[in-house]
Design a protein around this motif. Structure first.
Motif, PDB file in Angstrom:
ATOM      1  N   TYR A 179      39.511  36.491  35.313  1.00  0.00           N
ATOM      2  CA  TYR A 179      40.164  37.231  34.246  1.00  0.00           C
ATOM      3  C   TYR A 179      40.692  36.236  33.222  1.00  0.00           C
ATOM      4  N   ASP A 183      43.195  35.748  30.215  1.00  0.00           N
ATOM      5  CA  ASP A 183      44.339  36.395  29.571  1.00  0.00           C
ATOM      6  C   ASP A 183      44.377  36.100  28.069  1.00  0.00           C
ATOM      7  N   SER A 218      42.880  49.189  39.758  1.00  0.00           N
ATOM      8  CA  SER A 218      44.167  48.723  39.214  1.00  0.00           C
ATOM      9  C   SER A 218      45.336  49.088  40.124  1.00  0.00           C
ATOM     10  N   VAL A 248      49.040  36.725  37.174  1.00  0.00           N
ATOM     11  CA  VAL A 248      49.293  38.057  36.621  1.00  0.00           C
ATOM     12  C   VAL A 248      49.589  39.021  37.766  1.00  0.00           C
ATOM     13  N   ILE A 272      49.343  44.423  37.275  1.00  0.00           N
ATOM     14  CA  ILE A 272      47.954  44.844  37.161  1.00  0.00           C
ATOM     15  C   ILE A 272      47.924  46.321  36.784  1.00  0.00           C
ATOM     16  N   ILE A 293      44.129  45.646  32.276  1.00  0.00           N
ATOM     17  CA  ILE A 293      43.715  44.351  32.838  1.00  0.00           C
ATOM     18  C   ILE A 293      42.318  44.493  33.435  1.00  0.00           C
TER      19      ILE A 293
END
Length: 147
Positions: free
Chosen positions: A38, A40, A81, A90, A93, A97
Motif C-alpha cells: 500500500y 500512502d 476493510s 497504518v 483501515i 485504504i
C-alpha cells in the motif's frame, strides 16, 4: 479486537494439537506481506499487515452498505476493510485504504481471507513444476524466494 481462546478438539482429533497436555490456543490474527504494498499519501510503501478472523457480523454488515447494494463487487472491499487491522504503520483501515491497493494486493487479501476463514490456516499445497515434488508453502509470510 484481539481474542485468544483455548481450542478444545473433539475426542479423537486432539493428536498433534496439544503439546505437553495443554490445548493449543486458537489463533485469531494472521500476519501477511502484500505482494506490492500500500502506498500512502507521502509515498511510503507499507507491505506487512495483520488480518483477523471474520465474525458473522463482519460478513453481514457490508450487505447493508449502500455502496455494496449499488455494486455487489464492492462487497469484498468493505469486508476486507473490516478484518484487516493493520497495513504497515497504518492502523485506521477503511474501504478507502483498500480501494487504493493495487489489484494484485486486493486479490492476495481476498485469497488470504478465504484461507484463514474457510480453511483455518495460511498454508497451501503446491508442487514443483520441474520435479513434481509436493510441499506446503505459507502464504502469510516471506518475500519472493523465501519459504
Amino acid at each position: 479486537m484481539r481474542r485468544t481462546v483455548q481450542f478444545q478438539a473433539p475426542q479423537g482429533e486432539s493428536a498433534g494439537r496439544e503439546s505437553a497436555g495443554r490445548p493449543e490456543p486458537l489463533r485469531t490474527e494472521f500476519a501477511f506481506d502484500l505482494p506490492r504494498g500500500y502506498v500512502d499519501e507521502s509515498g511510503t510503501v507499507h507491505r506487512s499487515g495483520v488480518m483477523r478472523l471474520a465474525t458473522a457480523r463482519d460478513e453481514l454488515v457490508p450487505l447493508r452498505d449502500d455502496r455494496v447494494r449499488e455494486n455487489s463487487a464492492y462487497l469484498s472491499v468493505v469486508l476486507i476493510s473490516r478484518v484487516v487491522t493493520r497495513i504497515g504503520t497504518v492502523e485506521d483501515i477503511h474501504p478507502g485504504i483498500i480501494e487504493d491497493l493495487f489489484a494484485s494486493d486486493l486479490a492476495f487479501l481476498q485469497d488470504f481471507y478465504r484461507r484463514i476463514n474457510a480453511e483455518g490456516h495460511t498454508r497451501a499445497a503446491v508442487s514443483c513444476p520441474s520435479c513434481k515434488e509436493e510441499f506446503a508453502v505459507d502464504l502469510a509470510g516471506g518475500r519472493l524466494g523465501e519459504s
